[in-house]
Design a protein around this motif. Structure first.
Motif, PDB file in Angstrom:
ATOM      1  N   GLU B 352      55.450   2.308  15.530  1.00  0.00           N
ATOM      2  CA  GLU B 352      55.049   1.782  16.837  1.00  0.00           C
ATOM      3  C   GLU B 352      55.463   2.765  17.939  1.00  0.00           C
ATOM      4  O   GLU B 352      56.601   3.221  17.969  1.00  0.00           O
ATOM      5  CB  GLU B 352      55.716   0.428  17.068  1.00  0.00           C
ATOM      6  N   GLY B 353      54.535   3.079  18.808  1.00  0.00           N
ATOM      7  CA  GLY B 353      54.833   4.005  19.900  1.00  0.00           C
ATOM      8  C   GLY B 353      54.633   5.465  19.544  1.00  0.00           C
ATOM      9  O   GLY B 353      54.793   6.332  20.389  1.00  0.00           O
ATOM     10  N   PHE B 354      54.295   5.742  18.286  1.00  0.00           N
ATOM     11  CA  PHE B 354      54.016   7.134  17.904  1.00  0.00           C
ATOM     12  C   PHE B 354      52.513   7.282  17.653  1.00  0.00           C
ATOM     13  O   PHE B 354      51.947   6.635  16.774  1.00  0.00           O
ATOM     14  CB  PHE B 354      54.800   7.526  16.648  1.00  0.00           C
ATOM     15  N   TYR B 355      51.894   8.132  18.460  1.00  0.00           N
ATOM     16  CA  TYR B 355      50.447   8.331  18.368  1.00  0.00           C
ATOM     17  C   TYR B 355      50.148   9.744  17.898  1.00  0.00           C
ATOM     18  O   TYR B 355      50.848  10.690  18.259  1.00  0.00           O
ATOM     19  CB  TYR B 355      49.793   8.110  19.732  1.00  0.00           C
ATOM     20  N   LEU B 356      49.086   9.862  17.117  1.00  0.00           N
ATOM     21  CA  LEU B 356      48.699  11.172  16.591  1.00  0.00           C
ATOM     22  C   LEU B 356      47.381  11.631  17.200  1.00  0.00           C
ATOM     23  O   LEU B 356      46.437  10.846  17.331  1.00  0.00           O
ATOM     24  CB  LEU B 356      48.495  11.082  15.072  1.00  0.00           C
ATOM     25  N   ASP B 357      47.346  12.893  17.560  1.00  0.00           N
ATOM     26  CA  ASP B 357      46.083  13.537  17.920  1.00  0.00           C
ATOM     27  C   ASP B 357      46.126  14.843  17.138  1.00  0.00           C
ATOM     28  O   ASP B 357      46.734  15.816  17.580  1.00  0.00           O
ATOM     29  CB  ASP B 357      46.034  13.779  19.437  1.00  0.00           C
ATOM     30  N   ALA B 358      45.576  14.824  15.943  1.00  0.00           N
ATOM     31  CA  ALA B 358      45.826  15.923  15.005  1.00  0.00           C
ATOM     32  C   ALA B 358      44.605  16.155  14.129  1.00  0.00           C
ATOM     33  O   ALA B 358      43.568  15.527  14.313  1.00  0.00           O
ATOM     34  CB  ALA B 358      47.029  15.573  14.136  1.00  0.00           C
ATOM     35  N   GLY B 359      44.779  17.038  13.165  1.00  0.00           N
ATOM     36  CA  GLY B 359      43.678  17.317  12.249  1.00  0.00           C
ATOM     37  C   GLY B 359      42.530  18.004  12.954  1.00  0.00           C
ATOM     38  O   GLY B 359      41.361  17.721  12.688  1.00  0.00           O
ATOM     39  N   TRP B 360      42.861  18.935  13.850  1.00  0.00           N
ATOM     40  CA  TRP B 360      41.814  19.535  14.674  1.00  0.00           C
ATOM     41  C   TRP B 360      41.192  20.769  14.068  1.00  0.00           C
ATOM     42  O   TRP B 360      40.339  21.398  14.694  1.00  0.00           O
ATOM     43  CB  TRP B 360      42.324  19.800  16.101  1.00  0.00           C
ATOM     44  N   GLY B 361      41.610  21.116  12.869  1.00  0.00           N
ATOM     45  CA  GLY B 361      40.960  22.155  12.079  1.00  0.00           C
ATOM     46  C   GLY B 361      40.254  23.218  12.879  1.00  0.00           C
ATOM     47  O   GLY B 361      40.857  23.973  13.628  1.00  0.00           O
ATOM     48  N   THR B 362      38.925  23.268  12.742  1.00  0.00           N
ATOM     49  CA  THR B 362      38.127  24.290  13.420  1.00  0.00           C
ATOM     50  C   THR B 362      37.292  23.675  14.542  1.00  0.00           C
ATOM     51  O   THR B 362      36.338  24.292  14.995  1.00  0.00           O
ATOM     52  CB  THR B 362      37.187  24.976  12.408  1.00  0.00           C
ATOM     53  N   TRP B 363      37.607  22.462  14.972  1.00  0.00           N
ATOM     54  CA  TRP B 363      36.739  21.751  15.923  1.00  0.00           C
ATOM     55  C   TRP B 363      37.534  21.203  17.114  1.00  0.00           C
ATOM     56  O   TRP B 363      37.073  20.297  17.800  1.00  0.00           O
ATOM     57  CB  TRP B 363      36.009  20.611  15.186  1.00  0.00           C
ATOM     58  N   GLY B 364      38.711  21.769  17.391  1.00  0.00           N
ATOM     59  CA  GLY B 364      39.601  21.182  18.389  1.00  0.00           C
ATOM     60  C   GLY B 364      39.227  21.486  19.817  1.00  0.00           C
ATOM     61  O   GLY B 364      39.285  20.611  20.678  1.00  0.00           O
ATOM     62  N   PHE B 365      38.834  22.733  20.104  1.00  0.00           N
ATOM     63  CA  PHE B 365      38.610  23.094  21.508  1.00  0.00           C
ATOM     64  C   PHE B 365      37.479  22.276  22.119  1.00  0.00           C
ATOM     65  O   PHE B 365      37.587  21.765  23.221  1.00  0.00           O
ATOM     66  CB  PHE B 365      38.323  24.592  21.645  1.00  0.00           C
ATOM     67  N   LYS B 366      36.378  22.139  21.366  1.00  0.00           N
ATOM     68  CA  LYS B 366      35.227  21.422  21.921  1.00  0.00           C
ATOM     69  C   LYS B 366      35.534  19.952  22.149  1.00  0.00           C
ATOM     70  O   LYS B 366      34.818  19.283  22.869  1.00  0.00           O
ATOM     71  CB  LYS B 366      33.993  21.608  21.027  1.00  0.00           C
ATOM     72  N   ALA B 367      36.612  19.453  21.546  1.00  0.00           N
ATOM     73  CA  ALA B 367      36.969  18.047  21.711  1.00  0.00           C
ATOM     74  C   ALA B 367      38.033  17.849  22.781  1.00  0.00           C
ATOM     75  O   ALA B 367      38.499  16.728  22.974  1.00  0.00           O
ATOM     76  CB  ALA B 367      37.468  17.486  20.378  1.00  0.00           C
ATOM     77  N   THR B 368      38.408  18.913  23.496  1.00  0.00           N
ATOM     78  CA  THR B 368      39.523  18.812  24.443  1.00  0.00           C
ATOM     79  C   THR B 368      39.362  17.653  25.446  1.00  0.00           C
ATOM     80  O   THR B 368      40.241  16.795  25.527  1.00  0.00           O
ATOM     81  CB  THR B 368      39.712  20.156  25.178  1.00  0.00           C
ATOM     82  N   PRO B 369      38.246  17.590  26.193  1.00  0.00           N
ATOM     83  CA  PRO B 369      38.168  16.506  27.184  1.00  0.00           C
ATOM     84  C   PRO B 369      38.134  15.114  26.551  1.00  0.00           C
ATOM     85  O   PRO B 369      38.853  14.214  26.997  1.00  0.00           O
ATOM     86  CB  PRO B 369      36.846  16.785  27.912  1.00  0.00           C
ATOM     87  N   VAL B 370      37.338  14.949  25.495  1.00  0.00           N
ATOM     88  CA  VAL B 370      37.174  13.599  24.946  1.00  0.00           C
ATOM     89  C   VAL B 370      38.448  13.145  24.242  1.00  0.00           C
ATOM     90  O   VAL B 370      38.809  11.971  24.281  1.00  0.00           O
ATOM     91  CB  VAL B 370      35.939  13.496  24.024  1.00  0.00           C
ATOM     92  N   SER B 371      39.177  14.063  23.624  1.00  0.00           N
ATOM     93  CA  SER B 371      40.402  13.630  22.956  1.00  0.00           C
ATOM     94  C   SER B 371      41.447  13.244  23.993  1.00  0.00           C
ATOM     95  O   SER B 371      42.164  12.257  23.818  1.00  0.00           O
ATOM     96  CB  SER B 371      40.928  14.711  22.012  1.00  0.00           C
ATOM     97  N   GLY B 372      41.513  14.005  25.091  1.00  0.00           N
ATOM     98  CA  GLY B 372      42.441  13.635  26.153  1.00  0.00           C
ATOM     99  C   GLY B 372      42.109  12.271  26.725  1.00  0.00           C
ATOM    100  O   GLY B 372      42.978  11.409  26.885  1.00  0.00           O
TER     101      GLY B 372
END
Lengths: 92, 412
Positions: B352-372
């Protein structure tokens, strides 16, 4: 050129080898829960350190087990599957 | 000499440019974000802007945007394969298109059009599949033939020197490149202006968990009390999840890229070949920015290899034989946290209280705004945002994988 010491035929160029992932003991599929099985199938311990891994030597078609430092990419030891399993059994 | 320069010479620290640099950590924060890359800063930005949560610390062990945010090939697109992926990345493209206005900062967003070349019948079939899924969700994406490709990029040798001739391509008009540093800086400045503290050179050494919930964070600059920790550290995720006793399917592989010397503008599209493992675009400075597939084995290092450049150039010359004289100027690597289904791992965890934003492999940069945006919403509302629900860590024990085969460096 980077070499990997094949336990059967000695040092060969690293380009001849294919990475086969971490070498891990398999839980008893009949006994374990879905979560435990999912953990075995998917989860890995990818922190840097010395890992036991499966490697495949393409030209000779043999699998082997290698101990490799995943921070420095150094191969520390290679052994046959039989040796690795015997060591695993003596530790257990 | 301008007076300002003299004044700076006597100051103990330079004045703030994009961000203030807080002197010390506070005793407690409402939210601690580990990782000051694009994702971490975007999450802080949306927490402050959309949800009014400003008692937030972003902890970065190096400098902001110095990890994978500064190491990718800056391509933004949404022509993925699965409905989950397409909806998610489409939202990201929409956010990207408005980002320069949002930040009041030029992020050099340059829409180029994106060709994914198909060299085999099976690749063409996957392209058709992707185009139909994309169109269903209202995304510009279509299969085009050799003449269309030749029209858009006459320099391309469609026969690839006789080796794997191009049969067609998936064309995605909104495909774009962006200045990646500016994305991190824009989010950082926006978060900073709204009261978020960004602490660089601050390394997290432990996370305190008591009774299944997060109570604080240990750093090399002291302890912090907090009930909410978000891990947004592509490439170091297993080290962070180890601190709370969680395991994940993530395996770290290096992903390498390189640029050539600058040349006159000749390539105004983005060319990708999954079969040949090449993606290439020309930067506004004139350099060709290129990447290939992942390094084959797990490794926690950003070292470069000759194998990579040799392999990449071999294929690049199949596509563009006239580049034989071009010289490679720089080469680098990032650590990509790969997942078995090429989709991220986001949202709540069993702690509880620990959130993950991970597993960004080769597709992380393009997801910057939406993941934030989605992570900020998840933390603020205490439940996973609809767009990231399919990406939860629990999908692996439910055997409900996403199967995203439209990701970069994935063969078809």
């Amino acid at each position: 050129m980077k070499l990997i010491d094949c336990p059967f035929i000695g040092p060969r160029p690293a380009a001849e080898f294919v990475y086969g992932g971490a070498w891990r003991p398999m839980p008893d599929a009949e006994q374990c829960s879905d979560a435990e099985w999912g953990c075995y199938v998917f989860h890995r311990d990818s922190v840097p350190g010395t890992k036991r891994e499966l490697w495949y030597h393409g030209p000779s078609g043999t699998w082997l087990v290698a101990e490799r430092d995943t921070l420095t990419d150094r191969f520390l030891r290679t052994m046959t599957l039989g040796q690795a399993m015997a060591e695993e059994a003596s530790h257990a | 000499m301008p007076l300002r320069l003299v004044k700076n010479a006597f100051d103990s620290r330079p004045g703030p440019r994009f961000f203030t640099q807080p002197e010390r950590l506070k005793d407690s924060y409402d939210v601690v974000i580990i990782g000051g890359g694009g994702h971490g800063l975007a999450c802080a930005y949306y927490l402050a802007k959309e949800h009014g949560i400003t008692n937030v610390a972003v902890l970065e062990q190096g400098y902001i945007g110095g990890g994978n945010t500064g190491r990718n090939t800056t391509i933004v697109r949404s022509n993925y394969l699965t409905p989950e992926g397409v909806k998610f990345y489409d939202k990201s493209v929409q956010l990207f298109q408005d980002l320069a206005n949002d930040f009041d900062l030029n992020i050099f967003y340059s829409q180029r059009g994106h060709f994914t070349l198909a060299h085999t019948d099976s690749a063409l079939r996957t392209m058709r599949w992707r185009a139909e899924v994309n169109k269903h969700y209202g995304i510009e994406s279509e299969v085009v033939d050799r003449e269309d490709i030749a029209g858009a990029c006459p320099e391309l040798d469609l026969d690839c020197g006789g080796h794997l001739p191009v049969l067609g391509a998936l064309y995605h008009a909104p495909g774009a490149v962006v200045r990646h540093d500016a994305v991190a800086w824009g989010y950082g400045r926006g978060a900073d202006q709204r009261g978020v503290e960004i602490h660089q050179k601050t390394r997290v050494t432990g996370i305190n968990v008591s009774g299944g919930r997060v109570t604080g964070v240990e750093t090399d600059r002291g302890s912090i009390k907090t009930g909410t920790v978000i891990s947004m550290v592509a490439g170091s995720t297993p080290r962070v999840t180890n601190m709370v006793g969680l395991t994940t399917p993530i395996v770290i592989h290096p992903l390498q890229a390189c640029v050539t010397e600058p040349m006159k503008p000749w390539l105004d599209t983005i060319i990708v070949s999954a079969s040949l493992h090449v993606y290439v675009s020309q930067s506004s400075r004139g350099e060709l920015v290129m990447g290939a597939s992942l390094d084959p084995a797990e490794l926690h290092s950003t070292r470069s290899t000759l194998d990579f450049t040799e392999g990449l150039m071999d294929y690049l010359l199949d596509l563009f034989p006239f580049l034989g004289q071009a010289r490679v100027m720089r080469q680098w690597a990032g650590m990509a946290d790969m997942t078995p289904d090429f989709a991220p791992i986001m949202g709540t965890t069993p702690i509880e209280g620990f959130y993950l934003d991970a597993g960004w492999g080769t597709w992380g940069f393009k997801a910057t705004p939406v993941s934030g945006m989605t992570m900020a919403s998840t933390v603020a509302n205490g439940r996973n945002h609809d767009l990231i629900e399919p990406f939860n860590l629990s999908r692996f024990e439910r055997f409900a994988l996403v199967g995203e085969r439209g990701a970069a460096s994935v063969g078809h």
